[in-house]
Structures are given as structure tokens and as C-alpha cells.
Write a protein that holds these residues in place. Structure first.
Motif, mmCIF file in Angstrom:
data_model
loop_
_atom_site.group_PDB
_atom_site.id
_atom_site.type_symbol
_atom_site.label_atom_id
_atom_site.label_comp_id
_atom_site.label_asym_id
_atom_site.label_seq_id
_atom_site.Cartn_x
_atom_site.Cartn_y
_atom_site.Cartn_z
ATOM 1 N N HIS A 44 0.840 -1.195 0.000
ATOM 2 C CA HIS A 44 0.000 0.000 0.000
ATOM 3 C C HIS A 44 0.877 1.247 0.000
ATOM 4 C CE1 HIS A 44 -3.694 -2.170 0.394
ATOM 5 N NE2 HIS A 44 -3.318 -2.749 1.521
ATOM 6 N N VAL A 45 0.277 2.334 -0.390
ATOM 7 C CA VAL A 45 0.965 3.620 -0.426
ATOM 8 C C VAL A 45 1.143 4.131 1.004
ATOM 9 C CG1 VAL A 45 0.744 6.031 -1.195
ATOM 10 C CG2 VAL A 45 -0.035 4.150 -2.682
ATOM 11 N N VAL A 46 2.286 4.732 1.296
ATOM 12 C CA VAL A 46 2.527 5.407 2.577
ATOM 13 C C VAL A 46 2.774 6.875 2.273
ATOM 14 C CG1 VAL A 46 4.017 5.594 4.615
ATOM 15 C CG2 VAL A 46 3.462 3.335 3.669
ATOM 16 N N ALA A 47 2.025 7.747 2.944
ATOM 17 C CA ALA A 47 2.180 9.192 2.743
ATOM 18 C C ALA A 47 2.514 9.852 4.079
ATOM 19 C CB ALA A 47 0.907 9.795 2.165
ATOM 20 N N TRP A 48 3.557 10.662 4.067
ATOM 21 C CA TRP A 48 4.009 11.396 5.244
ATOM 22 C C TRP A 48 3.601 12.854 5.077
ATOM 23 C CZ3 TRP A 48 5.937 8.141 8.785
ATOM 24 C CH2 TRP A 48 6.492 6.930 8.343
ATOM 25 N N VAL A 49 2.896 13.388 6.044
ATOM 26 C CA VAL A 49 2.455 14.783 6.011
ATOM 27 C C VAL A 49 3.099 15.497 7.198
ATOM 28 C CG1 VAL A 49 0.468 16.324 6.071
ATOM 29 C CG2 VAL A 49 0.252 14.068 4.994
ATOM 30 N N LEU A 50 3.812 16.576 6.916
ATOM 31 C CA LEU A 50 4.503 17.329 7.965
ATOM 32 C C LEU A 50 3.990 18.765 7.963
ATOM 33 C CD1 LEU A 50 8.077 15.973 7.229
ATOM 34 C CD2 LEU A 50 6.565 15.295 9.105
ATOM 35 N N HIS A 51 3.734 19.282 9.159
ATOM 36 C CA HIS A 51 3.221 20.647 9.279
ATOM 37 C C HIS A 51 4.369 21.646 9.340
ATOM 38 C CE1 HIS A 51 0.161 23.613 10.063
ATOM 39 N NE2 HIS A 51 1.019 24.186 10.889
ATOM 40 N N THR A 52 4.195 22.760 8.631
ATOM 41 C CA THR A 52 5.177 23.840 8.672
ATOM 42 C C THR A 52 4.475 25.167 8.911
ATOM 43 O OG1 THR A 52 5.113 24.358 6.305
ATOM 44 C CG2 THR A 52 6.655 22.643 6.999
ATOM 45 N N ALA A 53 5.184 26.066 9.523
ATOM 46 C CA ALA A 53 4.706 27.442 9.740
ATOM 47 C C ALA A 53 5.864 28.385 9.429
ATOM 48 C CB ALA A 53 4.202 27.626 11.165
ATOM 49 N N PRO A 54 6.164 28.559 8.141
ATOM 50 C CA PRO A 54 7.297 29.413 7.764
ATOM 51 C C PRO A 54 7.142 30.827 8.333
ATOM 52 C CG PRO A 54 6.460 28.203 5.865
ATOM 53 C CD PRO A 54 5.487 27.992 6.986
ATOM 54 N N GLY A 55 8.256 31.357 8.832
ATOM 55 C CA GLY A 55 8.265 32.712 9.366
ATOM 56 C C GLY A 55 7.766 32.845 10.790
ATOM 57 N N SER A 56 7.376 31.738 11.411
ATOM 58 C CA SER A 56 6.837 31.789 12.777
ATOM 59 C C SER A 56 7.932 31.829 13.836
ATOM 60 C CB SER A 56 5.934 30.582 13.029
ATOM 61 O OG SER A 56 6.701 29.386 13.021
ATOM 62 N N ASP A 61 8.634 26.217 12.225
ATOM 63 C CA ASP A 61 9.316 27.018 11.217
ATOM 64 C C ASP A 61 10.458 26.182 10.646
ATOM 65 O OD1 ASP A 61 10.826 28.881 9.726
ATOM 66 O OD2 ASP A 61 10.244 30.513 11.074
ATOM 67 N N PRO A 62 10.474 25.966 9.340
ATOM 68 C CA PRO A 62 11.520 25.131 8.737
ATOM 69 C C PRO A 62 12.951 25.579 9.060
ATOM 70 C CG PRO A 62 9.797 25.581 7.134
ATOM 71 C CD PRO A 62 9.498 26.422 8.349
ATOM 72 N N VAL A 63 13.169 26.848 9.318
ATOM 73 C CA VAL A 63 14.536 27.316 9.604
ATOM 74 C C VAL A 63 15.084 26.731 10.903
ATOM 75 C CG1 VAL A 63 14.244 29.470 8.307
ATOM 76 C CG2 VAL A 63 13.841 29.460 10.774
ATOM 77 N N ASN A 64 14.224 26.232 11.769
ATOM 78 C CA ASN A 64 14.670 25.680 13.043
ATOM 79 C C ASN A 64 15.020 24.195 12.978
ATOM 80 O OD1 ASN A 64 14.566 28.128 14.454
ATOM 81 N ND2 ASN A 64 12.361 27.946 14.673
ATOM 82 N N GLY A 65 14.833 23.571 11.822
ATOM 83 C CA GLY A 65 15.291 22.199 11.610
ATOM 84 C C GLY A 65 14.493 21.103 12.283
ATOM 85 N N LEU A 66 13.267 21.375 12.688
ATOM 86 C CA LEU A 66 12.469 20.362 13.384
ATOM 87 C C LEU A 66 11.390 19.730 12.506
ATOM 88 C CD1 LEU A 66 12.065 22.199 16.807
ATOM 89 C CD2 LEU A 66 13.682 20.375 16.220
ATOM 90 N N ILE A 67 11.344 20.118 11.239
ATOM 91 C CA ILE A 67 10.344 19.568 10.326
ATOM 92 C C ILE A 67 10.909 18.276 9.738
ATOM 93 C CG2 ILE A 67 8.825 20.020 8.352
ATOM 94 C CD1 ILE A 67 8.502 21.983 10.758
ATOM 95 N N GLU A 68 10.964 17.271 10.579
ATOM 96 C CA GLU A 68 11.453 15.951 10.180
ATOM 97 C C GLU A 68 10.719 14.907 10.993
ATOM 98 O OE1 GLU A 68 15.383 15.364 12.864
ATOM 99 O OE2 GLU A 68 15.570 16.828 11.243
ATOM 100 N N LEU A 69 10.680 13.699 10.454
ATOM 101 C CA LEU A 69 9.995 12.612 11.158
ATOM 102 C C LEU A 69 10.656 12.343 12.501
ATOM 103 C CD1 LEU A 69 9.493 10.096 8.222
ATOM 104 C CD2 LEU A 69 7.806 11.677 9.195
ATOM 105 N N GLN A 70 9.835 11.928 13.463
ATOM 106 C CA GLN A 70 10.386 11.556 14.761
ATOM 107 C C GLN A 70 11.282 10.325 14.603
ATOM 108 O OE1 GLN A 70 7.437 11.181 17.844
ATOM 109 N NE2 GLN A 70 6.736 13.277 17.594
#
Length: 185
Positions: A44-56, A61-70
Motif C-alpha cells: 500500500h501507499v505510505v504518505a508522510w504529512v509534515l506541518h510547517t509554519a514558515p516565518g513563525s 518554522d523550517p529554519v529551526n530544523g524540526l520539520i522531520e519525522l520523529q
């Protein structure tokens, strides 16, 4: 029927917040890994969805490097990965197009913030015509403050409320054991 497992927001951004101490399922990655392994075994297909809040300038905020899987969760070649900026996994991503190109018509949804991003995605997916399941014991949330009355709604109550609100209307409510058993040959 082509099925996709949609994993929502099981990312470092949540684990690095003080509220992580109150998460309803601290073992969420183990629960999700069990489902991901079963989905892959069933092709089956596996889809990973990650939340971002650019500029927050916060944990999303992606600049803080935490937008990655646990830790413990692993993407593979062929998986879908999208970054969202809305509560649901569709509005600000191309998830719908990617699912359509793979002829997916059935979604099993799991992840963090049962009553927020998981529920909102399930509702929208149902409206879009997908057959939807929420694997309720593979979701997690935090207690929710009730600001108007100075109370707190416990995480277990939020999860039960979400299951009741979605069941029979927007999604079928299932469990990890039911899903894994259904994917066995």
C-alpha cells in the motif's frame, strides 16, 4: 480498492515542545511503525504529512530544523511526502493529486493532534469522495485548555469525542490490530 496510509505530523516539532510531556501516546512512533510496516508488506501507499509554519520562528518554522519525522520513522523511496501549512493535509499540498495518480481511493489516517489535523483531514477526505478510516489508537493529542471556563479537556476525552464525531459520518473508526489483521495475506 487502492489504500494509502496517511501519517500526519509525527514530527520532531511536537516532541521538542514542553507539552510533549502530556501527549496521550508517547509511544506513537512504535504504533505508527507497526502500521507502516504492515502497509508496506501489503504493497500500500505510505504518505508522510509534515506541518510547517514558515516565518513563525517556532518549532514548526523550517529554519529551526524540526520539520522531520520523529526518530524511528523511516521514509522510503516511493513514499509520498508533503509539507502543509493548513490543518488538513490537502488544501495547501498536492497530496490529492499524488493519491489520484496512484489511483488511491481508500485512506487510513493516523498521527498527531487527533482532534485537529487528523480529524480535519478525515472530514475533508470524506467530502472529496475517499473511503476513510481513522486508526484511533494510532493517533495522539494533548489535553486541551478550555479558555472560556478555565478548564482542561483531557486527551482521552478529545480522542473519544473525535471518534464519535467521525464514526459513521466521515470515517470508519478502526484500531491498529484490526488494520494489521486486514492487511495480512
Amino acid at each position: 480498492m487502492t489504500t494509502a496510509l496517511i501519517v500526519i505530523d509525527v514530527q520532531e516539532s511536537f516532541r521538542q515542545q514542553p507539552s510533549w510531556a502530556d501527549i496521550s501516546a508517547p509511544d506513537i512512533t512504535k504504533r505508527i511503525t507497526r502500521l507502516v510496516d504492515a502497509a508496506r508488506e501489503a504493497d500500500h501507499v505510505v504518505a508522510w504529512v509534515l506541518h510547517t509554519a514558515p516565518g513563525s520562528n517556532g518549532p514548526f518554522d523550517p529554519v529551526n530544523g524540526l520539520i522531520e519525522l520523529q526518530p524511528g520513522l523511516k521514509r522510503r523511496e516511493g513514499d509520498i511526502t508533503v509539507l502543509k501549512t493548513s490543518h488538513n493535509a490537502f488544501t495547501t499540498t498536492n497530496l490529492g493529486q499524488q493519491l489520484m495518480s496512484r489511483k488511491v481511493d481508500h485512506l487510513r489516517i493516523v498521527g498527531i493532534r487527533t482532534e485537529q489535523c487528523v480529524e480535519t483531514t478525515a472530514r475533508l477526505a470524506s467530502d472529496m469522495g475517499y473511503s476513510v478510516e481513522v486508526v484511533i489508537d494510532a493517533t495522539a493529542t494533548h489535553p486541551l485548555p478550555l479558555t472560556e471556563c478555565s478548564g482542561v479537556l483531557p486527551a482521552d476525552d478529545l480522542i473519544a469525542r473525535t471518534a464519535a464525531a467521525l464514526s459513521g459520518r466521515f470515517a470508519r473508526i478502526t484500531t491498529i490490530a484490526e488494520v494489521v489483521a486486514s492487511w495480512r495475506p
